[in-house]
Design a protein around this motif. Structure first.
Motif, mmCIF file in Angstrom:
data_model
loop_
_atom_site.group_PDB
_atom_site.id
_atom_site.type_symbol
_atom_site.label_atom_id
_atom_site.label_comp_id
_atom_site.label_asym_id
_atom_site.label_seq_id
_atom_site.Cartn_x
_atom_site.Cartn_y
_atom_site.Cartn_z
ATOM 1 N N LEU A 89 0.826 -1.196 0.000
ATOM 2 C CA LEU A 89 0.000 0.000 0.000
ATOM 3 C C LEU A 89 0.869 1.260 0.000
ATOM 4 C CD1 LEU A 89 -2.900 1.027 0.069
ATOM 5 C CD2 LEU A 89 -2.794 0.947 2.572
ATOM 6 N N LEU A 90 1.990 1.212 0.692
ATOM 7 C CA LEU A 90 2.919 2.348 0.684
ATOM 8 C C LEU A 90 3.482 2.576 -0.717
ATOM 9 C CD1 LEU A 90 4.874 1.892 4.035
ATOM 10 C CD2 LEU A 90 3.143 3.625 3.482
ATOM 11 N N GLN A 91 3.758 1.507 -1.450
ATOM 12 C CA GLN A 91 4.220 1.638 -2.832
ATOM 13 C C GLN A 91 3.147 2.304 -3.689
ATOM 14 O OE1 GLN A 91 5.264 -2.298 -4.125
ATOM 15 N NE2 GLN A 91 7.081 -2.428 -2.833
ATOM 16 N N HIS A 92 1.916 1.890 -3.483
ATOM 17 C CA HIS A 92 0.801 2.488 -4.216
ATOM 18 C C HIS A 92 0.711 3.980 -3.906
ATOM 19 C CE1 HIS A 92 -3.258 3.101 -5.776
ATOM 20 N NE2 HIS A 92 -3.578 3.612 -4.602
ATOM 21 N N MET A 93 0.861 4.346 -2.634
ATOM 22 C CA MET A 93 0.786 5.747 -2.236
ATOM 23 C C MET A 93 1.900 6.569 -2.865
ATOM 24 S SD MET A 93 -1.920 6.085 -0.385
ATOM 25 C CE MET A 93 -1.616 7.714 0.272
ATOM 26 N N ALA A 94 3.070 5.975 -2.990
ATOM 27 C CA ALA A 94 4.192 6.685 -3.612
ATOM 28 C C ALA A 94 3.896 7.001 -5.071
ATOM 29 C CB ALA A 94 5.467 5.855 -3.490
ATOM 30 N N LEU A 95 3.281 6.063 -5.776
ATOM 31 C CA LEU A 95 2.907 6.298 -7.172
ATOM 32 C C LEU A 95 1.833 7.373 -7.267
ATOM 33 C CD1 LEU A 95 2.755 2.602 -8.479
ATOM 34 C CD2 LEU A 95 4.516 4.324 -8.961
ATOM 35 N N GLU A 96 0.884 7.357 -6.341
ATOM 36 C CA GLU A 96 -0.166 8.371 -6.311
ATOM 37 C C GLU A 96 0.422 9.756 -6.056
ATOM 38 O OE1 GLU A 96 -3.834 8.010 -6.780
ATOM 39 O OE2 GLU A 96 -2.575 6.614 -7.870
ATOM 40 N N GLU A 97 1.384 9.803 -5.150
ATOM 41 C CA GLU A 97 2.024 11.075 -4.820
ATOM 42 C C GLU A 97 2.754 11.648 -6.030
ATOM 43 O OE1 GLU A 97 5.642 12.454 -1.914
ATOM 44 O OE2 GLU A 97 4.124 11.109 -1.060
ATOM 45 N N ARG A 98 3.436 10.795 -6.764
ATOM 46 C CA ARG A 98 4.147 11.250 -7.957
ATOM 47 C C ARG A 98 3.173 11.766 -9.015
ATOM 48 N NH1 ARG A 98 7.076 6.615 -9.852
ATOM 49 N NH2 ARG A 98 8.225 6.921 -7.927
#
Length: 200
Positions: A127-136
């Motif tokens: 989920l943290l990986q997903h959030m990083a992509l969303e942030e970018r």
């Protein structure tokens, strides 16, 4: 023909997803092998992996369905509407719809699903990986109207705000508080939280 083929793909996708989530919620993510999910969905293991490349994807695709949402909200906002204002409006709309992604949904399966995601280490990490992509993605959308540093900082603040709000709301529902009571508090909290973000 293409329409029928796509409809069939969607049916298989939904059958796999439904079987996976039901088994995960019944026994726990780590306790269910992929072969059992494939059998329950009536597909082969290779077919399952064509739709969901990893076991984590089987659990998190409901969240992944929102991929790029914040960036789209920013890009599609009305003329004269600020980016943070648009994101606040979108989050409040989600609360009004009881969208599970806001945490404000007391369906037992939704509450249990969030518990599984939050407390299964491999899912929490994914989920943290997903959030990083969303942030970018959000930063790129914001950078269309401001400098890169401001865009990056604000993207991180917005997504952290949404994550904290959703987790807080879910915890209250999971603790047994009634939806109506939690909803009123969630709306107030969202208004306060977004007011703390810089206007852009």
């Amino acid at each position: 023909m293409t329409g029928l083929r796509e409809l069939q793909r969607q049916r298989v996708h939904d059958a796999i997803s439904t079987a996976a989530i039901a088994l995960f919620l019944e026994r726990g993510f780590d306790e269910v092998p992929v072969t059992e999910i494939a059998a329950a969905a009536g597909v082969s293991k290779p077919t399952l992996f064509k739709y969901f490349p990893t076991k984590e994807d089987l659990a998190l695709h409901r969240i992944a369905d929102h991929r790029g949402e914040a960036a789209r909200v920013v890009r599609r906002r009305a003329e004269g509407e600020g980016a943070v204002q648009a994101l606040r409006r979108h989050f409040l709309d989600g609360l009004a719809r009881h969208d599970p992604v806001t945490g404000l949904n007391d369906d037992p399966e939704v509450v249990a699903y969030h518990r599984m995601v939050f407390f299964t280490p491999t899912l929490a990490a994914r989920l943290l990986q997903h959030m990083a992509l969303e942030e970018r993605a959000l930063a790129e959308a914001l950078a269309e109207t401001t400098d890169d540093l401001t865009a990056g900082l604000l993207a991180g603040q917005v997504l952290a705000t949404q994550r904290v709000l959703a987790r807080r709301t879910w915890e209250q529902l999971a603790g047994g508080r009634p939806l109506g009571e939690v909803e009123a508090e969630a709306v107030r909290a969202a208004g306060r939280a977004f007011s703390l973000l810089p206007a852009l």
